[in-house]
Design an enzyme around this catalytic site. Structure first.
Site, PDB file in Angstrom:
ATOM      1  N   ASP A  50      -2.323  -3.198  -0.099  1.00 16.25           N
ATOM      2  CA  ASP A  50      -1.558  -3.475  -1.104  1.00 16.25           C
ATOM      3  C   ASP A  50      -1.835  -2.802  -2.635  1.00 16.25           C
ATOM      4  OD1 ASP A  50      -2.365  -6.681  -0.310  1.00 16.25           O
ATOM      5  OD2 ASP A  50      -0.486  -5.581   0.535  1.00 16.25           O
ATOM      6  N   GLU A 220       8.692  -8.128   1.380  1.00 19.26           N
ATOM      7  CA  GLU A 220       7.642  -8.547   0.438  1.00 19.26           C
ATOM      8  C   GLU A 220       7.521  -7.284  -0.215  1.00 19.26           C
ATOM      9  OE1 GLU A 220       4.694 -10.213   2.901  1.00 19.26           O
ATOM     10  OE2 GLU A 220       3.839  -8.241   3.528  1.00 19.26           O
TER      11      GLU A 220
HETATM   12  O1  AHR Z   1      -2.536  -8.443   1.824  1.00 17.55           O
HETATM   13  C1  AHR Z   1      -2.219  -9.820   1.489  1.00 17.55           C
HETATM   14  C2  AHR Z   1      -0.743  -9.917   1.568  1.00 17.55           C
HETATM   15  O2  AHR Z   1      -0.310  -9.805   2.627  1.00 17.55           O
HETATM   16  C3  AHR Z   1       0.136  -9.269   0.503  1.00 17.55           C
HETATM   17  O3  AHR Z   1       0.251  -9.426  -0.797  1.00 17.55           O
HETATM   18  C4  AHR Z   1       1.602  -9.319   1.324  1.00 17.55           C
HETATM   19  O4  AHR Z   1       2.207  -8.107   0.792  1.00 17.55           O
HETATM   20  C5  AHR Z   1       1.099  -9.227   2.733  1.00 17.55           C
HETATM   21  O5  AHR Z   1       1.833 -10.381   3.491  1.00 17.55           O
END
Ligand code: AHR
Length: 499
Positions: A50, A220
């Site tokens: 991320d 997401e």
């Molecule tokens: O990597 C942790 C979380 O996992 C991130 O915030 C999300 O994008 C994924 O689901």
């Protein structure tokens, strides 16, 4: 006093002009690519998920998910230099309503009520779980991305992750991922300032195509992208623990950004795995410009194999992208980690570490069972056979956090997490800000109690106590209480190494 060399005026001016020209040409990438450096992906060897990356006033800044209560930032004048830049802690939180499992950083320079400040967004929830994740924001004291930062607020008190700011039509909006009707979807909400949600949220995308449902229905990691008069939201689709995690795209079609009708979903993914290049689960991206502002780059995380998970094993990758005739982004294919790419235009950095040294991975076979190993599960430590994922039983031995003559045992798939004893149980935790963290995460390697050619782990902070078993749970046990063959075997392990 040394005689000054008396140059005729024109030569000294000529020298100054030559120096200026060379300096301008080299640092600002004028003209040919030969002045650009080279680099290979990834930018880190773990804990690269991320990622968010910005170029600001001569330096690149990189932050990524830490899984813990601290946020770190790497800083380097060259992109390749991020590979060896120390991740410096820029914030640490002990208030459990604001920490303890921090994900998905995003930091933006915004001109708000307090003037130009960096606003650092992150999601955080209960340590060691996916629960109670809420979006939070920090504010910098000035315009230095390294901080210092103060806590500014929590933007939602319901489960919401991957917060990102969209600037559109002179307004601020908050993009994020949350559940509705059982589907993890994308939402937008208005902001009255960089730390305040000022109206209702609207769902603008839910997972609907097959390519958004590998492993689970997920949308997401939304991030805005502007080009000419167009605005896009690039987001991650499918489950992050599958190799088919990928990027999708929404295009703003005008009108009220808070209306779902203003966003049109691209029917196909825009960036996805490349088996040929050995890149899997590419996603949760950010965008940045080259130092001279002429190039667009994408930063994202990925795994090197189809068995990679949604954990600390994911690494940060970068590559340039272009634009299609219709004004949409062309991200191409995720580049191989063996490919040397040209650094951003105006970046002359050479790659200090074309290839990270292979980690020496250790597993600890238990003496007391056949083919069973020490492993973490839900951050507790136990002995299991048939460990799945095997990474739960893989560790990296590092110099002791409390004494470099001793050792600490770091998780491979949760880097920054160490085997420690806590209230006599053996657990896996990150730095929790306590004074005892380092001491309780440090061990002496001793000859095995059941077999001196194997090993036992003696606690640094409680000498005379070793990792053993109490009531069938891995625990810190006083050596004086280990009087049976079974107890000695429970405290004896064989280290198996692999690269
Ligand atoms: O990597 C942790 C979380 O996992 C991130 O915030 C999300 O994008 C994924 O689901």
């Amino acid at each position: 006093m040394k005689p000054r060399i008396q140059w005729p005026l024109p030569v000294s001016i000529l020298l100054i002009l030559i120096i200026l020209f060379v300096t301008m040409g080299v640092t600002h990438g004028q003209g040919n690519q030969e002045t650009s450096g080279k680099l290979r992906n990834p930018l880190n060897v773990h804990n690269g998920a991320d990622p968010w990356l910005e170029y600001y006033e001569g330096n690149y800044y990189l932050a990524a998910t830490t899984w813990a209560s601290g946020l770190t930032m790497r800083k380097s004048p060259t992109l390749a230099g991020l590979k060896t830049a120390e991740p410096l802690q820029i914030y640490f939180e002990t208030d459990s309503s604001r920490c303890c499992n921090m994900w998905a950083p995003e930091f933006r320079l915004l001109d708000g009520p307090n003037g130009l400040r960096w606003y650092f967004y992150y999601s955080a929830g209960t340590w060691g779980t996916y629960d109670n994740q809420h979006p939070h924001v920090l504010e910098s004291a000035g315009t230095d991305p390294m901080g210092p930062y103060t806590y500014k607020g929590q933007l939602y008190n319901t489960w919401a992750i991957d917060g990102s700011v969209l600037q559109l039509n002179d307004s601020l909006y908050f993009l994020f991922s949350a559940f509705e009707n059982g589907l993890q979807s994308l939402f937008i909400a208005p902001m009255s300032d960089p730390w305040t949600i000022s109206g209702e949220r609207t769902r603008i995308s839910e997972p609907e195509y097959d390519w958004e449902a590998a492993g689970s229905y997920v949308n997401e990691g939304p991030v805005s992208l502007h080009h000419d008069d167009k605005t896009f939201i690039i987001y991650s689709a499918s489950a992050c623990w599958t190799p088919d995690y990928k990027l999708g795209m929404l295009t703003y079609s005008g009108g009220d950004p808070l209306s779902a009708d203003s966003w049109t979903k691209h029917a196909e993914p825009v960036f996805q795995r490349s088996d040929e290049n050995g890149v899997f689960a590419p996603g949760h991206n950010g965008f940045f410009k080259s130092p001279d502002g002429t190039e667009d780059w994408i930063v994202y995380h990925a795994n090197d194999s189809t068995s990679g998970g949604c954990d600390g094993g994911r690494t940060t990758r970068v590559q340039k992208f272009t634009w299609n005739e219709d004004g949409t982004p062309n991200f191409g294919v995720p580049v191989s980690t063996t490919e040397e790419i040209a650094a951003p235009s105006g970046d002359i950095g050479s790659d200090p570490l074309p290839e990270f040294p292979a980690l020496v991975i250790s597993r600890f076979k238990a003496r007391s069972y056949d083919n069973a190993y020490l492993r973490h599960a839900n951050f507790l430590v136990r002995v299991d056979s048939l460990v799945n994922p095997i990474a739960d039983s893989q560790f990296v031995i590092v110099p002791g956090l409390a004494d470099s003559e001793a050792v600490s045992i770091e998780s491979l798939n949760f880097p920054g997490f160490y085997l420690r004893h806590q209230r006599n149980a053996v657990v896996l935790t990150p730095d929790d800000g306590t004074e005892s963290f380092e001491a309780d995460s440090t061990w002496w390697i001793r000859p095995g109690l059941a077999d001196s050619t194997w090993i036992s782990f003696e606690s640094y902070s409680q000498p005379g106590k070793v990792i053993g078993k109490l009531f069938n749970v891995m625990a810190l046990v006083a050596q004086a209480d280990i009087t049976t063959d079974r107890a000695r075997e429970d405290a004896t392990f064989l280290e198996e190494r692999a690269q």
